[in-house]
Design an enzyme around this catalytic site. Sequence first.
Site, PDB file in Angstrom:
ATOM      1  N   ASP A  10       0.773  -1.236   0.000  1.00  0.00           N
ATOM      2  CA  ASP A  10       0.000   0.000   0.000  1.00  0.00           C
ATOM      3  C   ASP A  10       0.807   1.290   0.000  1.00  0.00           C
ATOM      4  O   ASP A  10       0.732   2.099  -0.919  1.00  0.00           O
ATOM      5  CB  ASP A  10      -0.937   0.017   1.212  1.00  0.00           C
ATOM      6  CG  ASP A  10      -1.832  -1.206   1.271  1.00  0.00           C
ATOM      7  OD1 ASP A  10      -1.600  -2.153   0.497  1.00  0.00           O
ATOM      8  OD2 ASP A  10      -2.758  -1.228   2.082  1.00  0.00           O
ATOM      9  N   GLU A  16      -0.229  -9.490  11.989  1.00  0.00           N
ATOM     10  CA  GLU A  16      -0.136  -9.075  10.586  1.00  0.00           C
ATOM     11  C   GLU A  16       1.309  -8.788  10.174  1.00  0.00           C
ATOM     12  O   GLU A  16       1.729  -9.122   9.064  1.00  0.00           O
ATOM     13  CB  GLU A  16      -0.994  -7.829  10.375  1.00  0.00           C
ATOM     14  CG  GLU A  16      -1.073  -7.356   8.939  1.00  0.00           C
ATOM     15  CD  GLU A  16      -1.991  -6.158   8.779  1.00  0.00           C
ATOM     16  OE1 GLU A  16      -2.320  -5.813   7.634  1.00  0.00           O
ATOM     17  OE2 GLU A  16      -2.382  -5.555   9.805  1.00  0.00           O
TER      18      GLU A  16
END
Length: 842
Positions: A599, A796
């Site tokens: 991202d 994560e």
Amino acid sequence: MVRLKARRHGFNARALFVGALALSTTVAAAADADSDAANSANASPEVLELQKAGNDSLLWGPYKPNLYFGVRPRLPKSLSAGLMWARVDDYSSVQYNFRHTCEQHEGMDGYGWTEYDARTGGRQVVHDAGNNIDFETDFVKVPGGEHGGSWGVRVRGTPRADYADPDHLKTTVVFYASMEGLGHLEVGNDEDDLGYADDVVLKGQGQGLGDFELVVTQGKGEHPPPRHPSYHERPLARSIVHSFQVPDEVLWQTKPILFNHLKQNVDSVLKKYGEGNFPPPEAVYTISNDIGMGNLHMVQKVFEGPFEFDILFSSASAEKPMTSDDLTTRLEEATTAFSKRYREILAPQAPYDTARYEEFSKSLFSNLVGGIGYFHGDARVDRSYAPEYDEDNEGFWEEAAEARARNQPKLEGPSELFTSIPSRPFFPRGFLWDEGFHLLPVVDWDVDLTLDIIKSWFNLMDEDGWIGREQILGAEARSKVPDEFQVQYPHYANPPTLFFILSAFIEKLNALPSTEKQGEQQQPLGSASDSPYQLHLQNRAVGTQYLRDLYPLLKRHYFWFRRTQAGDIKSYDRTAYSTKEGYRWRGRTPAHILTSGLDDYPRAQPPHPGELHVDLLSWVGLMTKGIRDVAAFLDESDDVTEFAKYEDAIRHNVHDLHWDEAAGVWCDASIDEYEEDVRVCHKGYVSLFPWLLGLVDRDDARLARVLDVLADPEELWSEHGIRSLSKASEFFGSGENYWRGPVWVNVNYLVLAALRDLATHPGPHAARAAELYASLRRNVVDTVFKAWEETGFAWEQYDPDSGKGQRTQHFTGWTSLVVKVLAMGEVEEVGKGGVEGGHDEL
């Protein structure tokens, strides 16, 4: 007074339902027959029988992974069931401690599957510190009959040892079952006005399910004693049942429905007894006992201390009803079989071949597979994007933002998807680029399950070849996603990681003995109980037909990808082997390229329509190799020739367009203020992709420079894994700091696979790669293991300095690739020479 309210209005409603169901089932059966005809035309009766057994064993599952426990079949508009619970020792905390959907911040000391096999079931434990209880759900399936078989759940609650008075901990548990669409569900046994002293029975019928029965057993455990006059109106030693009729579109909002009902009861109790004589909390927070026709039924039990009860689903077409004794036996068998098979397939290798690391590995793998869900519903898509489709103008991201503000996305579908998910509390939906990583451990365990998931993804493809990168199907899925991220755009791509799995499948097929390859004989098909894991390998014809059916979709998607993500080489002064093999992610803004999957990774500033992204060219290269392998397996010789030309051009262009000699890595390319081609180097994951995705020869001299950057503690190397961005970068740790330094397991896995490939083949980089592999494997495993032990969760990403898990907890998607890392073994165990070809571990 005994009453028969369960059957009021029953005759007319049931007659109407049965008639509609018969018509619907006939139409659906005809459609299914047409779609399966091609697949079944050449299959033997034995293969067809085993295919059915495989499908039946996957019909039911905990396919609502957004819930702590939710079970449903892989059928749209069907039966769903789930659990809610809360500690009811006080009035104030109940609304905050009522568990249903998995949430990030609910005072958990960890939760998830300790063992799980999608074919048989497994055990889940929720360490609910906020409610002072450890909550277990043992789930097992028994395939058989015409409608997918039966299943059972054993629910067990054990007060935590740190609770002051564990024998008197008061817990309320609500089981619910709902029927969406053309279905019938009702309470099937008579009850007293005060509730059920024995088992509760629900009976129903549904498309694809036939007739069935759900039994909620009385169970074991003590109940709160009478402490108030209200007890005689609603004795807590009984199960309380309430039937609701609500619109289908809100059936998933079970907890708000329950809370609304409880509020009405609280108001009623307050009016009757007043604040001075208010009942205790365990009596206040109960539903009213009122059964009848409905599409949602709740069964509530209130316990004091430890408890246990069963939920038993029996298909009328099964050989016999499911019982608690059957559940006990099946659970023991499933546990034994899972452990034995795990040690054969995914056992951790030295130095991690210990019981504790096996438990760790089983947990990660079980949560990965236990996080598989079935989703059905519409999706928000904006197809009114034609003027901005190519994003060719300077300032294109501003034009795109204006277009998004103008355009009105439409709901498309409904569609269905069978997929694993990254995280139950935060990302309970399908992500295209995550999926290929998810399936890398699963394909070793269950080939057929993996192929089923891939087929489900490709069935989402539109006529152009586009697959939405994020699948947010239906209102329930959208409830977890901010509005600005819900809309999907048909020119946005995502890394094509599913090709990892197709290549792994072909490698497994090609590993079969040569006689089987020629069709002279097949491996023994075995029995219906063991074949569903690898029917596509046990019978080469079945595996070949799968690829032949999928191949047209692969080609459509491949050429859509090349067309929509094409970059501009010709318009600028660029020297390259090919004028076509350069690519640019669409959906770019100055701050993000969400479509790349990385991202906020730093890119050229400002964005330019002449950009070329090295990671994207690498992904197209992986895709090209993968589809060429499929074409070769299917003897599509003309296609093999075409794809080989593309691959050759990509291998040249990755160096011509992206190698930066000064930086010693591959870099993005852009256009400067003088309209000249420049390299934009931000050392990190993007710099490694040509090597990680197999586009660089093992003896390429450039790899020495790349390994220098990889191994440098001031660049990418850390004691906890490879950093996503160089420590020396001006952008390291800046802004959102999402892909700007933290350690991600998915890319570290690719690095380990690439190092292992170098280390196990003769070449100039073998010795150094072996050393780096051993150190990196230890760093990654130890980091994820330590965080798991300390917090109870996989995470994560991991802090490159401290190794602490961060961002999303219970991220058992690609972080579960540690299972593969554990099973890789030390380089010395691999043997010299290895296997010729690409990165074997992928």
